[in-house]
Design an enzyme around this catalytic site. Structure first.
Site, short mmCIF file in Angstrom:
data_model
loop_
_atom_site.label_atom_id
_atom_site.label_comp_id
_atom_site.label_asym_id
_atom_site.label_seq_id
_atom_site.Cartn_x
_atom_site.Cartn_y
_atom_site.Cartn_z
N SER A 1 0.86 -1.18 0.00
CA SER A 1 0.00 0.00 0.00
C SER A 1 0.89 1.23 0.00
O SER A 1 1.84 1.31 0.78
CB SER A 1 -0.89 -0.02 1.25
OG SER A 1 -1.38 1.27 1.52
N LEU B 1 -7.49 3.87 2.22
CA LEU B 1 -8.46 2.77 2.22
C LEU B 1 -7.77 1.46 2.54
O LEU B 1 -8.23 0.65 3.35
CB LEU B 1 -9.13 2.66 0.83
CG LEU B 1 -10.07 3.79 0.43
CD1 LEU B 1 -10.65 3.53 -0.94
CD2 LEU B 1 -11.17 3.97 1.47
N GLU B 2 -6.63 1.25 1.87
CA GLU B 2 -5.88 0.02 2.09
C GLU B 2 -5.43 -0.10 3.54
O GLU B 2 -5.54 -1.17 4.16
CB GLU B 2 -4.65 0.00 1.18
CG GLU B 2 -5.01 -0.21 -0.27
CD GLU B 2 -3.91 0.22 -1.22
OE1 GLU B 2 -4.00 -0.10 -2.42
OE2 GLU B 2 -2.94 0.89 -0.76
N LEU B 3 -4.96 0.99 4.05
CA LEU B 3 -4.48 1.00 5.43
C LEU B 3 -5.62 0.67 6.37
O LEU B 3 -5.47 -0.17 7.27
CB LEU B 3 -3.87 2.36 5.75
CG LEU B 3 -3.37 2.55 7.18
CD1 LEU B 3 -2.22 1.59 7.45
CD2 LEU B 3 -2.93 3.98 7.43
#
Ligand SMILES: *[C@@H]1O[C@H](CO)[C@@H](O)[C@H](O)[C@H]1NC(C)=O
Ligand SMILES: *[C@@H]1O[C@H](CO)[C@@H](O)[C@H](O)[C@H]1NC(C)=O
Ligand SMILES: *[C@@H]1O[C@H](CO)[C@@H](O)[C@H](O)[C@H]1NC(C)=O
Ligand SMILES: *[C@@H]1O[C@H](CO)[C@@H](O)[C@H](O)[C@H]1NC(C)=O
Ligand SMILES: *[C@@H]1O[C@H](CO)[C@@H](O)[C@H](O)[C@H]1NC(C)=O
Ligand SMILES: *[C@@H]1O[C@H](CO)[C@@H](O)[C@H](O)[C@H]1NC(C)=O
Length: 520
Positions: free
Chosen positions: A372, A443-445
């Protein structure tokens, strides 16, 4: 002699009465002559007896009185026509320090036992055989002349001590004054009075050590020193002996260089009694020596005493070996400490490669790593050209990068959630841009942290490409930071595959023994 006082020189030839006696030479053709050797004259000069200060009397030469110039070497010579024998005697003239000198060297040592009576006669007073001389004698004790009358009395020329006491010891001075040929002459004599224990009771030497119940500890192989302490009671003019025997033989009889015994030393002294110590040194003490009989013995005219030293071998204590062992252990520990601190990453990797398990066989996940990162940032170049390449082609991980830009609406899309959920690790490259709301990176985090915090099998690893201040981290990250590993990229230094960066990263990623390609 003191300057200004009478000196008499005794011809030392007559110190040996068996060889020369004055009465014998009187009847022979031998004559006694005095010469003098001065520094000003090379040759011996006969004494000028016409000088009124010099006077020859039998075997004596009187100087009445002596001056500083009279100092020097005097030679007395016995001579007849065919033979000549001579001997020198040195005269020193010293300045007298006042009427009485407390620091004077004694002319005589006198030992007096406690409680005994003794008459002190001024030395050399009996040599005053000159006719018609009237003389007087003054006595001092420690240069004090007013002490007499109680226990000590002046009787004529003598001083009488009726009952010897400890306080009567010390320096006595007598000054003899007389008149001769109209001149006043004098000489001074110093007597050192020593008080001793009376000659009563057993005077046999007493051996204190070795005592009967004493054990001497010895170390085999070492030099052993046995010490013998003996009390030698006071006896007049007597040499008393202390010695060691080994199996009834003295050190001299044994004649073994391993054994030596220096002369006895005086440890203590009181009123004539002496405490003496004599040691026996035994080099390379062997087990055989333990069986020998070591006796300390002492003898005087009154008796003999002996005592055996009981020996016991000390338990062998390998000091040297032990300290060496300790040193080696410490050195090893230090070495391991250093090795651990320098190579701990390598050690952990090694450990894992031996004992770790391959997660691929225990889960059904598709990817090893999901990366990410913030798009359109400095980090993007690093992720795409370096991180991804190394992880995939060097380490053989299956890497997933969700390759789409920000999504509308800012909700966590199903795709992102799915891919993150299909990965074993979420590697987050922290960037100031991560904090930008609504980006794919955020978002990924969020997806990763949620999965991790809710007990999922996903682990999140942080990589810091450039130092950034904690304050601008997104709050989700700040909260999770303590639980997460942060690996720092240190520029060029981290580039080689052997660098700390890659090792640390490898340690955080799943264990991989073989390469396997997988794309998302
Ligand atoms: C020396 O001679 C005297 C007599 O002149 C005599 O009485 C004396 O015994 C002699 N001494 C010796 C040692 O011969
Ligand atoms: C000289 O004295 C020695 C002893 O010192 C003696 O043997 C010798 O006979 C003496 N000589 C004469 C000539 O008296
Ligand atoms: C007296 O005794 C002391 C100490 O023992 C010694 O040094 C000194 O020589 C002795 N003096 C005489 C005259 O014997
Ligand atoms: C000693 O001198 C005294 C005078 O002081 C005198 O009466 C006496 O005779 C003398 N004695 C001798 C032996 O010279
Ligand atoms: C030595 O001799 C004395 C006197 O005879 C005695 O008292 C003592 O016990 C003896 N032994 C030792 C070891 O001194
Ligand atoms: C050594 O001393 C002991 C007393 O401690 C004695 O019995 C023994 O006879 C002595 N040995 C010799 C050789 O003097």
């Amino acid at each position: 002699v003191y300057e200004g006082e009478v000196a008499y020189l005794y011809c030392p030839l007559f110190c040996h009465p068996t060889l020369y006696s004055y009465s014998q030479i009187q009847n022979s053709s031998l004559s006694l002559l005095w010469y003098r050797h001065t520094h000003t004259h090379e040759l011996e000069q006969p004494i000028n007896l016409k000088l009124h200060t010099l006077h020859k009397d039998r075997e004596y030469l009187w100087i009445q009185p002596a001056s500083a110039q009279d100092a020097g070497l005097y030679i007395c010579m016995l001579r007849n026509i065919s033979s000549c024998v001579k001997i020198g005697v040195e005269l020193k003239v010293v300045q007298k320090d006042g009427e009485c000198d407390l620091k004077a060297q004694p002319h005589l040592n006198l030992t007096i036992p406690f409680h005994s009576k003794r008459t002190l006669t001024c030395p050399d007073l009996n040599k005053l055989t000159l006719p018609n001389s009237t003389h007087s004698v003054s006595w001092y004790h420690f240069c004090n002349s007013h002490l007499f009358g109680n226990g000590r009395e002046l009787e004529g020329d003598d001083l009488v001590i009726y009952s010897m006491k400890g306080v009567y010891r010390g320096l006595y001075t007598c000054v003899v004054s007389y008149q001769m040929n109209g001149r006043m002459l004098q000489f001074t004599r110093n007597i050192n009075v020593i008080v001793v224990v009376p000659d009563a009771g057993s005077k046999v030497p007493i051996i204190l050590n070795p005592a009967s119940d004493q054990i001497y500890m010895v170390t085999l192989g070492d030099t052993v020193t046995l010490s013998c302490h003996v009390i030698l009671p006071h006896l007049y003019e007597e040499k008393q002996h202390i010695w060691w025997t080994i199996d009834k033989k003295t050190v001299e009889e044994l004649a073994d260089p391993r054994f030596s015994s220096p002369e006895a030393t005086l440890a203590s002294y009181k009123d004539g009694d002496e405490w003496k110590e004599r040691v026996l040194n035994v080099m390379d003490f062997s087990a055989d020596d333990l069986q020998r009989e070591f006796n300390c013995s002492a003898r005087n005219s009154r008796g003999f005493n002996t005592s055996r030293a009981v020996l016991k071998a000390e338990l062998y204590f390998p000091t040297l070996e032990l300290s060496c062992g300790l040193g080696v252990t410490l050195a090893l520990m230090l070495m391991m400490f250093v090795i651990y601190h320098v190579f701990w990453l390598e050690l952990l990797l090694l450990y894992r490669s031996w004992f770790g398990s391959d997660e691929r066989y225990t889960d059904d996940k598709q990817y090893d790593v999901y990366i990410s990162y913030a798009r359109n940032s400095e980090e993007e170049e690093f992720v795409l050209s370096t991180l991804r390449r190394v992880l995939e082609s060097e380490f053989g991980y299956s890497v997933c990068i969700f390759d789409r830009d920000s999504l509308p609406g800012g909700t966590i899309t199903d795709d992102t959630l799915r891919f993150v959920g299909q990965s074993r690790r979420l590697v987050v490259v922290v960037s100031p841009c991560s904090a930008v709301r609504g980006t794919q990176a955020l978002l990924e985090l969020q997806a990763g942290l949620t999965s991790m915090l809710h007990g999922g099998s996903l682990r999140v690893v942080l990589i810091q490409f450039k130092p950034i201040r904690r304050k601008i981290w997104v709050k989700e990250l700040r909260r999770a930071r303590l639980a997460l590993t942060l690996i720092r990229w240190k520029g060029e230094k981290s580039a080689p595959l052997s660098s700390r960066f890659w090792k640390q990263l490898q340690l955080e990623l799943p264990m991989r023994r073989d390469t396997q390609d997988s794309q998302c």
